[in-house]
Design a protein around this motif. Structure first.
Motif, PDB file in Angstrom:
ATOM      1  N   THR A 139      63.586  68.923 -85.454  1.00  0.00           N
ATOM      2  CA  THR A 139      64.078  69.865 -84.447  1.00  0.00           C
ATOM      3  C   THR A 139      63.293  71.167 -84.441  1.00  0.00           C
ATOM      4  O   THR A 139      63.487  72.002 -83.566  1.00  0.00           O
ATOM      5  CB  THR A 139      65.559  70.185 -84.699  1.00  0.00           C
ATOM      6  N   THR A 140      62.410  71.359 -85.417  1.00  0.00           N
ATOM      7  CA  THR A 140      61.650  72.605 -85.507  1.00  0.00           C
ATOM      8  C   THR A 140      60.370  72.348 -86.296  1.00  0.00           C
ATOM      9  O   THR A 140      60.121  71.209 -86.732  1.00  0.00           O
ATOM     10  CB  THR A 140      62.483  73.705 -86.194  1.00  0.00           C
TER      11      THR A 140
ATOM     12  N   CYS B 178      60.812  64.451 -89.067  1.00  0.00           N
ATOM     13  CA  CYS B 178      60.653  65.378 -90.193  1.00  0.00           C
ATOM     14  C   CYS B 178      59.684  64.774 -91.206  1.00  0.00           C
ATOM     15  O   CYS B 178      59.850  63.618 -91.614  1.00  0.00           O
ATOM     16  CB  CYS B 178      62.014  65.632 -90.834  1.00  0.00           C
TER      17      CYS B 178
ATOM     18  N   CYS C 291      63.300  68.692 -89.939  1.00  0.00           N
ATOM     19  CA  CYS C 291      64.671  68.771 -89.420  1.00  0.00           C
ATOM     20  C   CYS C 291      65.256  70.113 -89.857  1.00  0.00           C
ATOM     21  O   CYS C 291      64.684  70.809 -90.706  1.00  0.00           O
ATOM     22  CB  CYS C 291      65.509  67.609 -89.937  1.00  0.00           C
ATOM     23  N   ARG C 292      66.395  70.469 -89.293  1.00  0.00           N
ATOM     24  CA  ARG C 292      66.962  71.780 -89.592  1.00  0.00           C
ATOM     25  C   ARG C 292      67.331  71.920 -91.065  1.00  0.00           C
ATOM     26  O   ARG C 292      67.118  72.973 -91.680  1.00  0.00           O
ATOM     27  CB  ARG C 292      68.179  72.019 -88.707  1.00  0.00           C
TER      28      ARG C 292
ATOM     29  N   PRO D 209      65.018  62.911 -87.190  1.00  0.00           N
ATOM     30  CA  PRO D 209      64.428  63.579 -86.028  1.00  0.00           C
ATOM     31  C   PRO D 209      64.150  65.054 -86.324  1.00  0.00           C
ATOM     32  O   PRO D 209      65.007  65.774 -86.836  1.00  0.00           O
ATOM     33  CB  PRO D 209      65.493  63.398 -84.947  1.00  0.00           C
TER      34      PRO D 209
ATOM     35  N   SER E 241      56.363  69.472 -89.044  1.00  0.00           N
ATOM     36  CA  SER E 241      57.626  69.174 -88.377  1.00  0.00           C
ATOM     37  C   SER E 241      58.723  68.948 -89.412  1.00  0.00           C
ATOM     38  O   SER E 241      58.516  68.225 -90.395  1.00  0.00           O
ATOM     39  CB  SER E 241      57.474  67.916 -87.505  1.00  0.00           C
TER      40      SER E 241
END
Length: 368
Positions: free
Chosen positions: A287-288, A279, A310-311, A285, A308
């Motif tokens: 995720t989207t 992120c 993270c949620r 990390p 990038s």
């Protein structure tokens, strides 16, 4: 009865009214004064700073309906600018290396343009703004500080009219230079709002993303604008043209994200790899990915259009964007101006989710 319409004459050698196409390096101008630019001028006259505007003044000023008459549309002109000195700029030939120097920018202006702006609202607010413009706290300028007006802003006194169209027709067209001849027609851009008689917008209504929600950081909402033509008669007298003006360059349909598109998925993967799967905001990390602009959405994205996340950070950024009513250009989570807001929104989401988790674990009789 008290006047309900304030007139502003916006004329000068240069004007620049930034719209949604304006970027830091390439700053374009809209064809006419934007509502954000005009309200910023009023805030300057009132002595209201950018940080003070959202709380009290912007809600009041946004209630004004705005119409613009394009008496002299002007000529578009580009200028070359440099910003800063001694800034660390990347060297194209040597990856990862920098050298001191200024940032080069291009800025677009409207030359020798003249506009008549009509602002319709509550008589008390109109009187307060007229008084402030007579003795402004900070000097007004036409979109940028290098664009002073060449004629008095309050060339026409406030008056009372049934609507903006009647107000714009009431003032005769006036030549800017001696050699200027009267045009056959002049265009008007009039803000449209629903009324009991007219609940649906006309088919030719345009969407302008220039309603200021905040000046710092800049955020804008949409409004509907209709374009109409006025015929210029003898002595500059105006009347409504028989046929409405046609928009020569209709707005293209707004692009939307297509998450199933193969090209989008490829760009998404490239962005995640460029950010090492982390992120860009919190370094957890990723995720989207987040769109920082939707101008090429739908499969034409470039990796630079995405970031990038993270949620949790993605949800925080998305909630901020929807709350601010942002248009095609969205929040870049790497921009330091947004850091504190994103952090506060993350904390808010965590507190809400923690509360929901505790509620779900309680027995029914324990829930008050």
């Amino acid at each position: 009865m008290s006047p309900n319409t304030l007139f502003l004459r916006l004329e000068g050698p240069l004007q620049a009214w930034g719209d949604h196409q304006s970027k830091f390096l390439i700053r374009r101008t809209a064809e006419a004064p934007t509502k954000s630019g005009v309200l910023g001028m009023l805030c300057a006259a009132l002595g209201v700073s950018r940080s003070q505007a959202p709380g009290h003044w912007l809600p009041r000023l946004n209630a004004l309906r705005m119409g613009v008459r394009l008496d002299v549309p002007g000529v578009r002109w580009w200028d070359y600018h440099t910003v800063g000195a001694g800034m660390q700029l990347p060297i194209a030939e040597r990856r990862g290396k920098t050298k001191p120097g200024p940032i080069l920018t291009r800025r677009e202006y409207l030359c020798d343009a003249s506009f008549l702006v009509a602002l319709e609202g509550e008589p008390a607010l109109v009187a307060e703004l007229h008084s402030a413009l007579q003795a402004p706290r900070w000097a007004p300028f036409l979109g940028r500080k290098c664009c002073p007006p060449s004629r008095p802003l309050l060339e026409h006194p406030p008056a009372r009219f049934p609507d903006l169209r009647a107000a714009l027709i009431s003032m005769p067209w006036r030549r800017r230079l001696k050699q200027d001849g009267p045009p056959q027609t002049v265009d008007c851009l009039i803000e449209w709002r629903p009324t009991p008689e007219e609940r649906e917008a006309p088919d030719d209504a345009l969407v302008w993303y220039d309603v200021p929600v905040s000046f710092e950081p800049p955020a804008h909402g949409p409004r509907l604008v209709i374009r109409r033509s006025l015929r210029v008669g003898p002595g500059g007298q105006l009347r409504l043209a028989e046929q409405p003006a046609q928009n020569a360059t209709p707005s293209p349909p707004r692009p939307r994200a297509d998450y199933a598109n193969t090209e989008y998925q490829r760009r998404r993967q490239e962005r995640l790899q460029a950010d090492c799967g982390l992120c860009v905001f919190c370094k957890l990390p990723a995720t989207t990915v987040q769109h920082v602009t939707y101008r090429r959405a739908g499969g034409d994205e470039t990796p630079d259009d995405l970031r990038s996340l993270c949620r949790l950070c993605h949800d925080a950024v998305t909630m901020l964007e929807y709350g601010l009513g942002m248009g095609l250009d969205r929040i870049n989570p790497e921009d330091p101006r947004w850091r504190d807001r994103i952090l506060r929104k993350r904390d808010e989401i965590i507190r809400f989710r923690s509360l929901e988790t505790r509620r779900r674990r309680l027995a029914p009789e324990e829930i008050q």
